[in-house]
Write an enzyme that holds these catalytic residues in place. Structure first.
Site, PDB file in Angstrom:
ATOM      1  N   SER A 128      39.304  28.201  70.688  1.00  0.00           N
ATOM      2  CA  SER A 128      38.749  29.294  71.622  1.00  0.00           C
ATOM      3  C   SER A 128      36.982  29.260  71.208  1.00  0.00           C
ATOM      4  CB  SER A 128      39.020  30.470  69.699  1.00  0.00           C
ATOM      5  OG  SER A 128      38.654  31.700  70.193  1.00  0.00           O
ATOM      6  N   LYS A 180      36.651  58.653  66.870  1.00  0.00           N
ATOM      7  CA  LYS A 180      36.073  58.347  65.877  1.00  0.00           C
ATOM      8  C   LYS A 180      36.846  57.290  65.157  1.00  0.00           C
ATOM      9  CE  LYS A 180      32.887  57.545  63.978  1.00  0.00           C
ATOM     10  NZ  LYS A 180      31.463  56.283  63.850  1.00  0.00           N
TER      11      LYS A 180
END
Length: 311
Positions: A128, A180
């Protein structure tokens, strides 16, 4: 008369020596690399941690230095400027880490590799974000049974609204801004929200693959085929082009000496931890490059999620 001159010369030399010792002591305490007489050095840098930025305050009277991404970036910067260091052997045993931290470290490795040779030795795990930081090196050597790759992106969002319903717990969310509370654990995610987050993940993934293709000199279409999140043994990573050679630390060191055109250099080690075996289990893949992004999203939208570039 001659004796006076001899005494003056001796005193002068003693003063010069004292000044030199004082300068060395000051530079040593400041952490600067010192080499008054030149020489050929090879720096071994052990990257055996998650790649992250640690903003917390140290604990205890004498806190140990944090081996976060900033430590490695600053260290590589010093090694780049130290003319006595002819090359860097980056020994990797890391599962990756946060997005921005991994990207910044990778850019620093790329900058260093343009100035002096950098060879990566994959001891156990180079996955990764750690692999992102490895690919700009001039050469990569991996142990035959090491783990390499895990090029991909993943986001996990935990929902527990079902459990809350069973327990009779209700949450009322008052918000301003349509997205949100995107990824809120208190309600199902809408199709539109999922598509929006998928777009973000895809953009991060594409940039990662392009980075690998650029520095491994691989065709982009081919890189997409092998960068599907799969992990490879060192031997298989060599076959698909993710590493240059299967070998040992000695193999990597010899290659670095060859690239740096030095023989019998002084070896200086950095970053070696007493608990180096933290990620010593061959198949312990850890967290992954996207952890930081997930934490940012948690703060912005109160997500209970984690984004990862890992298996």
């Amino acid at each position: 008369m001659k004796k006076i001159y001899v005494v003056i010369i001796v005193l002068f030399l003693m003063l010069v020596c004292l000044l030199a010792v004082g300068v060395l002591a000051i530079l040593s305490f400041s952490g600067e690399s010192v080499d008054l007489f030149g020489g050929n050095k090879i720096a071994k840098v052990y990257l055996c941690n998650e790649i992250y930025f640690d903003y917390s305050q140290g604990n205890g009277l004498f806190p140990s230095e944090k081996k976060d991404a900033r430590y490695y970036i600053n260290l590589l910067d010093k090694l780049e400027k130290d003319n006595s260091v002819k090359g860097v052997l980056l020994i990797v045993n890391s599962p990756g880490g946060e997005v921005i931290a991994s990207e910044k470290l990778a850019r620093k490795v790329a900058e260093l590799a343009k100035k002096k040779p950098v060879v990566v030795y994959v001891e156990d795990l180079d996955a990764s974000g750690a692999y992102m930081a490895s690919v700009p090196a001039n050469y990569i050597v991996a142990e035959k049974h090491s783990i390499v790759g895990s090029i991909g992106v993943r986001m996990d969002i935990i929902h527990y609204y079902g459990l809350m319903k069973k327990l009779g717990i209700n949450v009322t969310t008052i918000k301003a801004g349509k997205y949100k509370d995107i990824g809120s654990p208190y309600r199902p995610m809408t199709k539109e929200e999922k598509e929006y987050l998928q777009k973000m993940i895809n953009e991060t993934y594409i940039d990662f693959v392009k980075w690998v293709a650029k520095y491994r000199h691989l065709p982009l279409n081919y890189t997409f085929k092998i960068a599907d999140g799969k992990i490879y043994s060192g031997e298989d990573a060599k076959k698909v082009g993710l590493v240059d050679e299967v070998g040992t630390e000695e193999t990597a060191l010899k290659k670095l000496e060859q690239l740096a055109n030095v023989s019998n250099p002084e070896i200086v080690e950095y970053g070696l931890e007493e608990n180096r075996g933290l990620f010593g289990l061959t198949y312990d893949l850890g967290y992954g490059i996207g952890k930081g992004l997930g934490e940012v999203l948690c703060e912005m939208g109160k997500l209970n999620s984690k984004v990862e570039l890992m298996s």
